[in-house]
Design a protein around this motif. Structure first.
Motif, PDB file in Angstrom:
ATOM      1  N   GLN A  55       0.837  -1.185   0.000  1.00  0.00           N
ATOM      2  CA  GLN A  55       0.000   0.000   0.000  1.00  0.00           C
ATOM      3  C   GLN A  55       0.879   1.244   0.000  1.00  0.00           C
ATOM      4  N   VAL A  56       0.542   2.200  -0.852  1.00  0.00           N
ATOM      5  CA  VAL A  56       1.281   3.450  -0.940  1.00  0.00           C
ATOM      6  C   VAL A  56       0.510   4.529  -0.202  1.00  0.00           C
ATOM      7  N   GLN A  57       1.166   5.211   0.696  1.00  0.00           N
ATOM      8  CA  GLN A  57       0.512   6.275   1.446  1.00  0.00           C
ATOM      9  C   GLN A  57       0.882   7.615   0.838  1.00  0.00           C
ATOM     10  N   LEU A  58      -0.146   8.360   0.443  1.00  0.00           N
ATOM     11  CA  LEU A  58       0.037   9.710  -0.082  1.00  0.00           C
ATOM     12  C   LEU A  58      -0.562  10.681   0.924  1.00  0.00           C
ATOM     13  N   VAL A  59       0.177  11.710   1.275  1.00  0.00           N
ATOM     14  CA  VAL A  59      -0.262  12.661   2.292  1.00  0.00           C
ATOM     15  C   VAL A  59      -0.365  14.044   1.685  1.00  0.00           C
ATOM     16  N   TYR A  62      -7.854  15.602  -4.145  1.00  0.00           N
ATOM     17  CA  TYR A  62      -7.202  14.324  -3.869  1.00  0.00           C
ATOM     18  C   TYR A  62      -5.956  14.168  -4.738  1.00  0.00           C
ATOM     19  N   CYS A  63      -4.927  13.684  -4.136  1.00  0.00           N
ATOM     20  CA  CYS A  63      -3.714  13.317  -4.847  1.00  0.00           C
ATOM     21  C   CYS A  63      -3.843  11.875  -5.339  1.00  0.00           C
ATOM     22  N   ASN A  64      -3.307  11.623  -6.516  1.00  0.00           N
ATOM     23  CA  ASN A  64      -3.418  10.305  -7.140  1.00  0.00           C
ATOM     24  C   ASN A  64      -2.070   9.898  -7.717  1.00  0.00           C
ATOM     25  N   GLY A 106      -4.676   9.750  -2.021  1.00  0.00           N
ATOM     26  CA  GLY A 106      -4.506  10.378  -0.722  1.00  0.00           C
ATOM     27  C   GLY A 106      -5.837  10.510  -0.026  1.00  0.00           C
ATOM     28  N   GLN A 107      -5.806  11.068   1.183  1.00  0.00           N
ATOM     29  CA  GLN A 107      -7.017  11.157   1.993  1.00  0.00           C
ATOM     30  C   GLN A 107      -7.877  12.364   1.634  1.00  0.00           C
TER      31      GLN A 107
END
Length: 117
Positions: free
Chosen positions: A1-5, A94-96, A108-109
């Motif tokens: 899983q890649v976490q984007l903040v 949202y970041c993608n 991202g969240q």
């Protein structure tokens, strides 16, 4: 899983500017295409801007000339500079990240942007 903040959202007056940032793991930024999408209640998420791993940007017609997407591979961060903001830009952004050939995608969240006087 890649976490984007994501970070940088907030309240701004019409005509103002904001810069959104999206940070992620080092291993994806050099090869993944990155994008910014936005969504308002009751509507589908829409593409705002994207940038290829080689740095080529594309924009939706609604933001062309006002928004700039960029990426800093050394900082593992993609940015969205938003100028001349309008009330209709109000949305959750949202970041993608999309892997080569579209085999994987991560989100991202989300960060709220509100343009209002």
């Amino acid at each position: 899983q890649v976490q984007l903040v994501e970070s940088g959202g907030g309240l701004v007056q019409p005509g103002g500017s904001l810069r959104l940032s999206c940070a992620g793991p080092r291993n994806i930024f050099s090869i993944y295409a990155m994008g910014w999408y936005r969504q308002t209640p009751g509507k589908q998420r829409e593409l705002v801007a994207r940038i290829t791993s080689g740095g080529s940007p594309t924009y939706s017609d609604s933001v062309k000339g006002r928004f700039t997407i960029s990426r800093d591979t050394a900082k593992n961060t993609v940015y969205l500079q938003m100028n001349t903001l309008k009330p209709e830009d109000t949305a959750v952004y949202y970041c993608n990240a999309v892997a080569p050939l579209g085999t994987r995608a991560f989100w991202g969240q989300g960060t709220q942007v509100t343009v209002s006087s």
